[in-house]
Design a protein around this motif. Structure first.
Motif, PDB file in Angstrom:
ATOM      1  N   LEU A   9       0.652  -1.208  -0.153  1.00 52.66           N
ATOM      2  CA  LEU A   9       0.173  -0.077  -0.074  1.00 52.66           C
ATOM      3  C   LEU A   9       0.905   1.133  -0.067  1.00 52.66           C
ATOM      4  O   LEU A   9       0.390   2.450  -0.553  1.00 52.66           O
ATOM      5  CB  LEU A   9      -0.940   0.092   1.337  1.00 52.66           C
ATOM      6  CG  LEU A   9      -2.135  -0.859   1.114  1.00 52.66           C
ATOM      7  CD1 LEU A   9      -2.852  -1.037   2.487  1.00 52.66           C
ATOM      8  CD2 LEU A   9      -2.896  -0.607   0.028  1.00 52.66           C
ATOM      9  N   LEU A  13       2.138  -0.206  -4.786  1.00 44.78           N
ATOM     10  CA  LEU A  13       0.968   0.113  -5.414  1.00 44.78           C
ATOM     11  C   LEU A  13       1.136   1.726  -5.886  1.00 44.78           C
ATOM     12  O   LEU A  13       0.858   2.117  -7.052  1.00 44.78           O
ATOM     13  CB  LEU A  13      -0.289   0.033  -4.896  1.00 44.78           C
ATOM     14  CG  LEU A  13      -0.346  -1.700  -4.524  1.00 44.78           C
ATOM     15  CD1 LEU A  13      -1.398  -1.688  -3.673  1.00 44.78           C
ATOM     16  CD2 LEU A  13      -0.475  -2.096  -6.109  1.00 44.78           C
ATOM     17  N   PRO A  14       1.753   2.710  -5.079  1.00 45.13           N
ATOM     18  CA  PRO A  14       1.891   3.863  -5.476  1.00 45.13           C
ATOM     19  C   PRO A  14       3.012   4.179  -6.476  1.00 45.13           C
ATOM     20  O   PRO A  14       2.524   4.978  -7.587  1.00 45.13           O
ATOM     21  CB  PRO A  14       2.265   4.652  -4.324  1.00 45.13           C
ATOM     22  CG  PRO A  14       1.779   4.017  -3.187  1.00 45.13           C
ATOM     23  CD  PRO A  14       1.952   2.505  -3.447  1.00 45.13           C
ATOM     24  N   SER A  17       1.426   2.720  -9.761  1.00 47.44           N
ATOM     25  CA  SER A  17       0.279   3.744 -10.370  1.00 47.44           C
ATOM     26  C   SER A  17       0.958   4.995 -10.960  1.00 47.44           C
ATOM     27  O   SER A  17       0.672   5.135 -12.205  1.00 47.44           O
ATOM     28  CB  SER A  17      -0.594   4.090  -9.345  1.00 47.44           C
ATOM     29  OG  SER A  17      -1.291   3.200  -8.469  1.00 47.44           O
ATOM     30  N   TRP A  37      -0.924   9.756  -6.147  1.00 46.96           N
ATOM     31  CA  TRP A  37      -0.899   8.552  -5.897  1.00 46.96           C
ATOM     32  C   TRP A  37      -0.618   7.963  -4.519  1.00 46.96           C
ATOM     33  O   TRP A  37      -1.061   7.115  -3.840  1.00 46.96           O
ATOM     34  CB  TRP A  37      -0.027   7.811  -7.073  1.00 46.96           C
ATOM     35  CG  TRP A  37      -0.565   7.511  -8.300  1.00 46.96           C
ATOM     36  CD1 TRP A  37      -0.283   8.414  -9.418  1.00 46.96           C
ATOM     37  CD2 TRP A  37      -1.964   7.126  -8.594  1.00 46.96           C
ATOM     38  NE1 TRP A  37      -1.224   8.307 -10.660  1.00 46.96           N
ATOM     39  CE2 TRP A  37      -2.295   7.410 -10.020  1.00 46.96           C
ATOM     40  CE3 TRP A  37      -2.822   6.432  -7.845  1.00 46.96           C
ATOM     41  CZ2 TRP A  37      -3.527   7.098 -10.562  1.00 46.96           C
ATOM     42  CZ3 TRP A  37      -4.039   5.961  -8.516  1.00 46.96           C
ATOM     43  CH2 TRP A  37      -4.441   6.140  -9.783  1.00 46.96           C
ATOM     44  N   TRP A  41      -3.199   6.004  -1.987  1.00 47.11           N
ATOM     45  CA  TRP A  41      -2.869   4.799  -1.454  1.00 47.11           C
ATOM     46  C   TRP A  41      -2.674   4.922  -0.032  1.00 47.11           C
ATOM     47  O   TRP A  41      -2.853   4.002   0.722  1.00 47.11           O
ATOM     48  CB  TRP A  41      -1.689   4.259  -2.323  1.00 47.11           C
ATOM     49  CG  TRP A  41      -1.977   3.677  -3.570  1.00 47.11           C
ATOM     50  CD1 TRP A  41      -1.571   4.154  -4.696  1.00 47.11           C
ATOM     51  CD2 TRP A  41      -2.818   2.527  -3.811  1.00 47.11           C
ATOM     52  NE1 TRP A  41      -2.033   3.371  -5.932  1.00 47.11           N
ATOM     53  CE2 TRP A  41      -2.865   2.316  -5.291  1.00 47.11           C
ATOM     54  CE3 TRP A  41      -3.549   1.591  -2.960  1.00 47.11           C
ATOM     55  CZ2 TRP A  41      -3.722   1.388  -5.998  1.00 47.11           C
ATOM     56  CZ3 TRP A  41      -4.056   0.783  -3.748  1.00 47.11           C
ATOM     57  CH2 TRP A  41      -4.481   0.429  -4.957  1.00 47.11           C
ATOM     58  N   VAL A  45      -6.441   4.547   0.577  1.00 45.34           N
ATOM     59  CA  VAL A  45      -6.627   3.081   0.778  1.00 45.34           C
ATOM     60  C   VAL A  45      -6.211   2.595   2.350  1.00 45.34           C
ATOM     61  O   VAL A  45      -6.728   1.755   2.966  1.00 45.34           O
ATOM     62  CB  VAL A  45      -6.095   2.480  -0.432  1.00 45.34           C
ATOM     63  CG1 VAL A  45      -6.255   0.818  -0.100  1.00 45.34           C
ATOM     64  CG2 VAL A  45      -6.785   2.644  -1.681  1.00 45.34           C
ATOM     65  N   ARG A  46      -4.922   2.945   2.760  1.00 44.90           N
ATOM     66  CA  ARG A  46      -4.368   2.351   3.842  1.00 44.90           C
ATOM     67  C   ARG A  46      -5.135   2.913   4.965  1.00 44.90           C
ATOM     68  O   ARG A  46      -5.628   1.910   5.801  1.00 44.90           O
ATOM     69  CB  ARG A  46      -2.921   2.911   4.169  1.00 44.90           C
ATOM     70  CG  ARG A  46      -2.273   2.325   5.430  1.00 44.90           C
ATOM     71  CD  ARG A  46      -1.108   3.057   5.978  1.00 44.90           C
ATOM     72  NE  ARG A  46      -0.858   2.663   7.359  1.00 44.90           N
ATOM     73  CZ  ARG A  46       0.063   3.259   7.990  1.00 44.90           C
ATOM     74  NH1 ARG A  46       0.769   4.288   7.392  1.00 44.90           N
ATOM     75  NH2 ARG A  46       0.306   2.625   9.163  1.00 44.90           N
ATOM     76  N   VAL A  92      -9.590   8.336  -0.886  1.00 50.48           N
ATOM     77  CA  VAL A  92      -9.834   7.589  -1.894  1.00 50.48           C
ATOM     78  C   VAL A  92     -10.607   8.511  -3.150  1.00 50.48           C
ATOM     79  O   VAL A  92     -10.445   8.623  -4.376  1.00 50.48           O
ATOM     80  CB  VAL A  92     -10.750   6.402  -1.529  1.00 50.48           C
ATOM     81  CG1 VAL A  92     -11.523   5.839  -2.910  1.00 50.48           C
ATOM     82  CG2 VAL A  92      -9.834   5.322  -1.065  1.00 50.48           C
TER      83      VAL A  92
END
Length: 152
Positions: A9, A13-14, A17, A37, A41, A45-46, A92
């Motif tokens: 995360l 993922l960043p 992205s 990003w 993330w 998201v985290r 998000v």
């Protein structure tokens, strides 16, 4: 598993992205993409996932992170979870409303930085709390760079 999820995360993922958006031919600068990003993330998201876990399973955070065995602590963890849910949702939604990147980054980055300081003040940290502290400080630092880039 906890550490792998955090690494995904907060780093993998960043970066993926950012690379995907760069390969797609965006006109955005690298610093702009870092802000976009990493806020999505890390703050989005985290914190959203942390909030879900804290609301649905407050005993995990109470016992594994804070080493508190008292079931009464779960009330406070649940409220922390509500805050994480709220910040995470705004993070998000920055993909739909890019103007929210800076406010979400400021809020989430400040939260992560202060949480990291609080973890650091605990001399009897568990392994899980050490991981939380390190990732909180990392997240706050990366978000600060991203927010400063967005403001510049």
């Amino acid at each position: 598993m906890y550490l792998l999820m955090l690494l995904a995360l907060m780093v993998v993922l960043p970066i993926v992205s950012i690379l995907i958006e760069q390969v797609s031919g965006t006109d955005a600068s690298l610093l702009f993409l870092i802000g976009k990003w990493f806020v999505f993330w890390i703050v989005g998201v985290r914190l959203l996932l942390a909030g879900v876990r804290q609301v649905m399973q407050p005993s995990y955070t109470a016992t594994k992170i804070f080493q508190i065995k008292d079931p009464e602590a779960e009330k406070l963890v649940t409220e922390i979870g509500f805050g994480n849910l709220a910040m995470g949702l705004v993070g998000v939604l920055t993909l739909l409303e890019p103007a929210w990147v800076v406010p979400a980054g400021l809020t989430g980055g400040l939260y992560l930085g202060l949480a990291g300081v609080k973890h650091a003040m605990n001399a009897d940290r568990s392994r899980a709390e050490n991981i939380a502290m390190a990732t909180d400080f990392f997240g706050a630092a990366v978000i600060a760079v991203g927010v400063i880039a967005r403001l510049a």
